[in-house]
Design an enzyme around this catalytic site. Structure first.
Site, mmCIF file in Angstrom:
data_model
loop_
_atom_site.group_PDB
_atom_site.id
_atom_site.type_symbol
_atom_site.label_atom_id
_atom_site.label_comp_id
_atom_site.label_asym_id
_atom_site.label_seq_id
_atom_site.Cartn_x
_atom_site.Cartn_y
_atom_site.Cartn_z
ATOM 1 C CD GLN A 80 -7.297 -0.562 7.780
ATOM 2 O OE1 GLN A 80 -8.157 -1.412 8.009
ATOM 3 N NE2 GLN A 80 -6.050 -0.688 8.206
ATOM 4 C CB THR A 132 12.001 -10.290 -11.351
ATOM 5 O OG1 THR A 132 13.158 -10.121 -12.165
ATOM 6 C CG2 THR A 132 11.372 -11.643 -11.640
ATOM 7 N N GLY A 147 -2.369 -6.477 0.323
ATOM 8 C CA GLY A 147 -2.751 -7.835 0.671
ATOM 9 C C GLY A 147 -2.861 -8.125 2.150
ATOM 10 C CG HIS A 148 -0.272 -6.320 5.345
ATOM 11 N ND1 HIS A 148 -0.212 -5.954 6.664
ATOM 12 C CD2 HIS A 148 -0.094 -5.198 4.632
ATOM 13 C CE1 HIS A 148 -0.007 -4.650 6.755
ATOM 14 N NE2 HIS A 148 0.075 -4.171 5.533
ATOM 15 C CB CYS A 198 2.311 3.293 9.578
ATOM 16 S SG CYS A 198 1.642 2.014 8.511
ATOM 17 N N GLY A 200 0.797 -1.211 0.000
ATOM 18 C CA GLY A 200 0.000 0.000 0.000
ATOM 19 C C GLY A 200 0.829 1.261 0.000
ATOM 20 C CB THR A 201 3.905 2.269 1.822
ATOM 21 O OG1 THR A 201 3.349 2.145 3.134
ATOM 22 C CG2 THR A 201 4.864 3.447 1.804
#
Length: 385
Positions: A183, A241, A204-205, A329, A74-75
């Site tokens: 969120q 990659t 994803g997390h 964060c 996301g960052t």
């Protein structure tokens, strides 16, 4: 279930990888190990799996796969949306202008501040009487900024911003809108067909997928400069990659999150409301942050006067509750929360964020409330000692 069993209430910080996601990733790691840029059969096989993941992400969000670029989280997606837009403007000889809400995630807010140091302007739109100041936003949009960035759901309070109204005004003025939906996805309805957003960040997390995975959804990638150089992957916008297994994991996590969101949001909302109601009755002076405003169902943020945030979180940890004071964060920072300062200027109450998810059960509510009350009582006693 043991009454002393630890309870994880920090799903807004991160979530465990669900079995279906781990299985999808494991299959890729075992069977699709080739470099997607290679021309041989192993490379073609990996490329096919990567594009299948891209198609799946696009389908989950209601867009074409041509509008999906994989990132490392996301960052990076937030930075790419803001700095990519600004640096393209600077390269074209313009003076870019970024407009953000006052409660943006640091990945957006600090990217906008960085843009200002590179020659752009940064305008911050705050709140008035507890509501997002749409009039101030409209005034800022009249200046035709390079990009407006307003998060879909605030990561600290669960506050839902009025994206439909914001998007409609941006579209009317021909101004691109970016939204950090980290969120929001899987918690509330997120329709890119119905809400006019030009750039969207997902990761994803936060939805039971792997860490280090994300995507930026954009209507027009040509308006962005890359942040990295050295390859033509992801349309030249994100060289390096590709992580085929990570993309597959993100795609499966997103598919499941969107599919299950209607039922899960009701379940989590019920748990959140029950915990909120019981804590409000038992903790004197407790304030529900964002009360009366639209909030996502998985986050309960409260202000507790007469307590210290760090001491309270340590006491909760001892009691077997994993929680946070706000954004993970900002962990380790003593600076006041920008989000809460925007809603409650000058407030000094300790902040507690409980965020619910797949690991949370309704039968745990009583234990959650008892442990939080006990931790607050201990913390207040230390403060007054």
């Amino acid at each position: 279930m043991r009454t002393d069993e630890p309870i994880y209430l920090d799903h807004a910080a991160t979530t465990p990888v669900r079995p279906e996601v781990a299985e999808a990733m494991s299959a890729c790691l075992a069977n699709h190990f080739g470099n997607p840029s290679s021309g041989h059969r192993w490379g073609r096989d990996a490329r096919h799996r990567l594009e299948a993941a891209r198609i799946s992400v696009a389908a989950s969000l209601g867009v074409s796969s041509a509008h999906v670029r994989f990132t490392r989280g996301g960052t990076e997606s937030d930075n790419l949306a803001i700095l990519g837009r600004v640096r393209r403007g600077l390269a074209d000889g313009h003076t870019p202008h970024v407009v953000t809400s006052s409660i943006e995630h640091p990945a957006v807010f600090e990217a906008a501040e960085r843009a200002a140091s590179e020659g752009a302007r940064h305008t911050v739109v705050g709140f008035r009487d507890g509501n997002f100041d749409l009039d101030a936003l409209e005034t800022a949009i009249r200046a035709k900024p390079s990009v407006v960035s307003c998060m879909w759901v605030n990561n600290e309070t669960g506050l839902v911003l009025p994206l439909a109204e914001i998007g409609a005004e941006c579209r009317r003025r021909g101004v691109p809108l970016h939204s950090d939906a980290v969120q929001a996805v899987g918690k509330i309805p997120v329709s890119l067909e119905e809400v006019p957003v030009d750039l969207v960040t997902v990761t994803g997390h936060k939805i039971y997928g792997p860490k280090g995975t994300g995507a930026l959804i954009a209507r027009d990638f040509r308006a962005l400069e890359p942040l990295h150089y050295g390859g033509g992957q992801e349309g030249g916008l994100r060289p390096g990659t590709e992580d085929v297994g990570g993309a597959a994991g993100l795609a499966e996590a997103l598919r499941l999150a969107v599919e299950e969101a209607p039922a899960e949001s009701v379940r989590l909302g019920s748990i959140r409301d029950d915990v909120e109601s019981r804590l409000s009755r038992r903790i004197a002076g407790l304030r529900v942050n964002g009360a009366g405003l639209p909030r996502a169902p998985h986050i309960l943020s409260v202000g507790i006067p007469g307590a210290d945030s760090d001491t309270l979180l340590a006491a909760l940890d001892v009691c077997g509750i994993a929680a946070s004071g706000g954004s993970a964060c900002a962990s380790g920072s003593s600076a006041p929360s920008r989000s809460l300062a925007a809603l409650y200027p000058g407030d000094t109450a300790a902040t507690l964020r409980l965020s619910f998810g797949r690991l949370t059960r309704a039968r745990q509510v009583g234990r959650i409330v008892n442990r939080v009350v006990r931790a607050v009582e201990r913390t207040r006693a230390l403060v007054t000692a």
